[in-house]
Scaffold this active site. Structure first.
Site, PDB file in Angstrom:
ATOM      1  N   GLY A 193       0.817  -1.210   0.000  1.00 55.49           N
ATOM      2  CA  GLY A 193       0.000   0.000   0.000  1.00 55.49           C
ATOM      3  C   GLY A 193       0.845   1.252   0.000  1.00 55.49           C
ATOM      4  CB  ALA A 194       4.280   1.840  -0.988  1.00 57.32           C
TER       5      ALA A 194
ATOM      6  N   GLY B 274      -0.396   7.981   1.291  1.00 59.94           N
ATOM      7  CA  GLY B 274      -0.479   8.030   2.742  1.00 59.94           C
ATOM      8  C   GLY B 274       0.723   7.499   3.490  1.00 59.94           C
TER       9      GLY B 274
ATOM     10  N   GLY C 283       1.976   4.505   3.685  1.00 60.47           N
ATOM     11  CA  GLY C 283       2.854   3.630   2.918  1.00 60.47           C
ATOM     12  C   GLY C 283       3.845   4.403   2.070  1.00 60.47           C
TER      13      GLY C 283
ATOM     14  CG  ASP D  44      -5.833  -7.236  -5.636  1.00 61.42           C
ATOM     15  OD1 ASP D  44      -6.092  -6.880  -4.467  1.00 61.42           O
ATOM     16  OD2 ASP D  44      -6.709  -7.483  -6.487  1.00 61.42           O
ATOM     17  CG  LEU D  45      -2.061  -7.079   0.048  1.00 57.63           C
ATOM     18  CD1 LEU D  45      -1.948  -6.009   1.129  1.00 57.63           C
ATOM     19  CD2 LEU D  45      -1.159  -8.261   0.383  1.00 57.63           C
TER      20      LEU D  45
ATOM     21  CG  ASN E 128       1.090   0.995   5.065  1.00 58.05           C
ATOM     22  OD1 ASN E 128       0.892   1.749   6.010  1.00 58.05           O
ATOM     23  ND2 ASN E 128       0.646   1.271   3.832  1.00 58.05           N
TER      24      ASN E 128
ATOM     25  CB  SER F  22      -6.297   0.219  13.828  1.00 52.10           C
ATOM     26  OG  SER F  22      -7.280   1.125  14.281  1.00 52.10           O
TER      27      SER F  22
ATOM     28  CE1 TYR G 135     -18.389  -7.136   6.610  1.00 48.90           C
ATOM     29  CE2 TYR G 135     -19.892  -5.279   6.335  1.00 48.90           C
ATOM     30  CZ  TYR G 135     -18.611  -5.805   6.289  1.00 48.90           C
ATOM     31  OH  TYR G 135     -17.551  -5.003   5.949  1.00 48.90           O
TER      32      TYR G 135
END
Length: 302
Positions: free
Chosen positions: A19-20, A23, A25, A71-72, A98, A148, A168
């Site tokens: 995610g770099a 933000g 990352g 793509d995670l 991240n 978090s 959910y």
């Protein structure tokens, strides 16, 4: 006070940051590049990833950076990333887990996992597991996993229904994914310590930082009024991404940091990065359950 300027030179080191493209990352990638490391900037979006590299190079023209698609939300994408990595590199020194999503509407990854648990935890689990052979060959290697304060919003992970298919809740899904990050980092630390491995595992929490995380939450509409309150709060008192990223940067680069430590802002939501106590109860049992679940879901053994 911690300062990037007082950390060792990283010439010859290799870092992967998920995610770099923006933000925290991107600021983490910038910090590694500033210290001389070769940084692999990963993201789903090729254009955004390359744009991030261009922005970093405006300030650091000689920085060594490359983009790699990752793509995670796809185990296939993760495996392809690792396969491509193995063709170019024999070792890895830093892995910064991240990337993440927050309180988004119910959805599924390409492998059928609940989106937040799938991306925030299972994606990083699969990536970390497949990169471990390269980390074992690294020079004083470190793994930093970003959690978090939302991990306090749930007493436990719903191991019987981790994808919350029966009922959910956007915030519950986010909270348990961040609790999974918490247990994952601690579990890695204990595993490495037991094996007398040189790899170190750390936890980091960025506090309130002005990134697109809250913006995307509100845009997707899965968090209700709480999402808008979170967004407003961040833009009123939140730290810049450069400051918010310092917790994970310190965990990665502080030569005095000890494996298993948790770094977060001094004043919970804001402030300089400091060590925080590990507070969650029943950690050993939860870690064992998380290991079993994660290996079953991803097919990746750690």
């Amino acid at each position: 006070m911690f300062s990037i300027d007082n950390t060792p030179d990283l010439t010859g080191k290799i870092a992967v940051v998920t995610g770099a493209n923006s933000g925290l990352g991107k600021e983490t990638a910038r910090a590694f590049a500033k210290k001389g490391a070769h940084v692999i900037v990963t993201a789903r979006d090729i254009n955004k990833g390359n744009q991030a590299i261009s922005e970093i190079k405006k300030d650091l023209p000689t920085a060594s950076l490359e983009f790699a698609e990752l793509d995670l939300a796809s185990l296939d994408s993760i495996s392809k990333f690792v396969d491509n990595f193995s063709k170019k590199y024999q070792k890895l020194d830093y892995l910064i887990n991240n990337a993440g999503l927050m309180a988004v509407p119910e959805g599924k990854t390409k492998d059928g996992f609940e989106t937040q648990f799938g991306v925030n935890h299972l994606g990083h689990w699969a990536l970390t597991g497949q990169l471990l052979p390269f980390l074992k060959k690294g020079d004083q290697p470190r793994i930093v996993t970003v959690t978090s304060s939302a991990h306090h919003m749930t007493p436990t992970i719903n191991f019987k229904d981790p994808h919350l298919r029966k009922k959910y809740s956007a915030w519950r899904a986010y909270a348990q994914s961040k609790l999974a990050n918490y247990y994952f980092a601690l579990g890695l630390h204990r595993k490495f310590k037991a094996e007398k491995s040189q790899i170190k595992s750390f936890l980091a929490h960025p506090g309130l930082s002005k990134t697109n995380l809250q913006v995307e939450t509100v845009k997707q509409g899965g968090a209700g009024r709480a999402g808008k309150i979170s967004e407003d709060l961040v833009f009123k008192i939140g730290m810049s991404p450069e400051i918010g990223a310092l917790s994970q940067i310190r965990a990665a680069l502080d030569p005095k940091a000890k494996s298993g430590e948790f770094y977060a802002p001094r004043y919970f939501a804001t402030g300089a990065p400091v060590t925080r106590p590990i507070l969650r109860p029943f950690t050993n049992r939860a870690i064992k359950k998380l290991w079993k679940l994660s290996e079953k879901e991803t097919g990746v053994s750690i």
